[in-house]
Design a protein around this motif. Structure first.
Motif, PDB file in Angstrom:
ATOM      1  N   HIS A 121       0.875  -1.173   0.000  1.00 53.47           N
ATOM      2  CA  HIS A 121       0.000   0.000   0.000  1.00 53.47           C
ATOM      3  C   HIS A 121       0.915   1.226   0.000  1.00 53.47           C
ATOM      4  CE1 HIS A 121      -3.619  -2.332   1.432  1.00 53.47           C
ATOM      5  NE2 HIS A 121      -2.657  -3.109   1.913  1.00 53.47           N
ATOM      6  N   CYS A 161      -4.777   5.907   0.259  1.00 62.15           N
ATOM      7  CA  CYS A 161      -3.807   4.896  -0.152  1.00 62.15           C
ATOM      8  C   CYS A 161      -3.456   5.203  -1.610  1.00 62.15           C
ATOM      9  CB  CYS A 161      -4.388   3.496  -0.039  1.00 62.15           C
ATOM     10  SG  CYS A 161      -3.237   2.228  -0.609  1.00 62.15           S
ATOM     11  N   GLN A 187      -1.371   3.263  -3.697  1.00 61.22           N
ATOM     12  CA  GLN A 187      -0.806   2.138  -4.430  1.00 61.22           C
ATOM     13  C   GLN A 187      -1.931   1.128  -4.597  1.00 61.22           C
ATOM     14  OE1 GLN A 187       2.291   1.481  -5.756  1.00 61.22           O
ATOM     15  NE2 GLN A 187       1.411  -0.416  -6.494  1.00 61.22           N
ATOM     16  N   CYS A 209      -4.108  -1.700  -4.397  1.00 67.58           N
ATOM     17  CA  CYS A 209      -3.870  -2.770  -3.428  1.00 67.58           C
ATOM     18  C   CYS A 209      -5.020  -3.763  -3.390  1.00 67.58           C
ATOM     19  CB  CYS A 209      -3.633  -2.155  -2.051  1.00 67.58           C
ATOM     20  SG  CYS A 209      -5.003  -1.138  -1.491  1.00 67.58           S
ATOM     21  N   HIS A 253      -9.181  -0.622  -2.841  1.00 73.55           N
ATOM     22  CA  HIS A 253      -8.066   0.345  -2.803  1.00 73.55           C
ATOM     23  C   HIS A 253      -8.566   1.781  -2.662  1.00 73.55           C
ATOM     24  CE1 HIS A 253      -4.815   2.886  -4.089  1.00 73.55           C
ATOM     25  NE2 HIS A 253      -5.430   3.186  -5.210  1.00 73.55           N
ATOM     26  N   MET A 267      -9.741   3.299   1.180  1.00 76.04           N
ATOM     27  CA  MET A 267      -8.936   3.338   2.417  1.00 76.04           C
ATOM     28  C   MET A 267      -8.297   4.722   2.568  1.00 76.04           C
ATOM     29  SD  MET A 267      -6.012   0.425   1.633  1.00 76.04           S
ATOM     30  CE  MET A 267      -5.021   0.869   3.055  1.00 76.04           C
TER      31      MET A 267
END
Ligand SMILES: [Cu+2]
Length: 290
Positions: free
Chosen positions: A196, A231, A233, A235, A239, A242
């Motif tokens: 992440h 976040c 990246q 993930c 994703h 978050m």
């Protein structure tokens, strides 16, 4: 007269209500805005340095692009086959060759010096006041406070159906990361499963959270408020769900919050409840790996 009094009362309530909220004063929030082109305003010196570097590189790139494009247009107009039927046989020009080697090298050096300085400035916390461990999970954040009560909290996005008036869609969370203003906060990132990235634009912070590794960075916050991030990246399925909310408060408010949260963590709560006390194993993960 009654109307005037009512208006006064309403105005007073509007201006004072945020201050009367339990615990937290001030309603400043740093959020992305629709159609925003520039970067979010700086909330600390790190972000200001990032903006300065961006501006420097932006102007070097823009002027270089304009210069090269102008040269291309000149060549196309003045030296095409029709305008210039007998081409020159020149094959060398020592002065020109030195110039087009030395000038780009100089430009790269001008860009690289502040760039490296910034990388090293962000890499190690100068005189850290506290450490917060940021552990990424699919799909929420866990914030551990090893030297302020040895507890951890979990931070999850508030789903659309549970949003209260005034809360921001896709950005507000149930438990914010609470930090004191004006302190150097060491951040140690890690992950429970996949990669992440902990990213808060206005604080100038972006660090990968990688399973099996602990990576250091730091930030400070100049003024109280809530600073949002996400976040950064890809993930997995959630994703985009978050987000990160960093709530900067005064030193006294921070102390009160840590004491209150620690008490809640110590209370006899069912397994898996939040906040929780850190296990002995959590402390051993404090070494930073490169
Ligand atoms: Cu993630």
């Amino acid at each position: 007269m009654q109307l005037f009094r009512r208006l006064c009362a309403a105005l007073t309530l509007m201006t004072m209500a945020p201050l009367a909220m339990p615990g937290w004063g001030g309603a400043f929030a740093q959020v992305p805005k629709p159609w925003e082109i520039g970067m979010q305003p700086a909330a600390n010196l790190i972000k200001q340095k990032i903006i300065d570097l961006h501006d420097l590189v932006f102007w070097i790139i823009t002027l270089t692009t304009i210069f090269v494009a102008a040269l291309l247009v000149i060549v196309m107009v003045r030296f095409n086959a029709k305008a210039n039927p007998i081409p020159s046989k020149t094959s060398h020009h020592t002065g020109l060759e030195i110039a087009w080697t030395v000038i780009p090298v100089l430009l790269l050096v001008i860009m690289s010096i502040p760039s490296f300085r910034l990388i090293y400035y962000q890499d190690r916390t100068p005189n850290p006041d506290l450490t917060i461990k940021v552990i990424a999970h699919q799909w929420y954040w866990e914030y551990a406070y090893p030297d302020n009560g040895e507890f951890s909290i979990e931070s999850r996005m508030i789903r659309d159906e549970n949003l209260k008036p005034g809360q921001l869609r896709m950005l507000d969370v149930d438990n914010q990361m609470v930090v004191p203003v004006g302190k150097n906060i060491r951040i140690l990132t890690s992950s429970a499963e996949v990669i992440h990235s902990f990213f808060v634009p206005s604080l100038g912070v972006q660090r990968y959270a990688i399973p099996g590794r602990v990576i250091e960075t730091w930030f400070s916050v100049d003024k109280p408020g809530v600073y949002y991030g996400e976040c950064n990246q890809i993930c997995g399925a959630d994703h985009s769900r978050m987000p990160i909310a960093v709530h900067a408060v005064s030193a006294q408010e921070f102390k009160a919050w840590t004491e209150q949260t620690k008490k809640a963590a110590q209370a006899d709560a069912p397994a898996g409840a939040q906040p929780r006390l850190l296990a002995a194993t959590d402390a051993t993960a404090n070494q930073v790996q490169r």
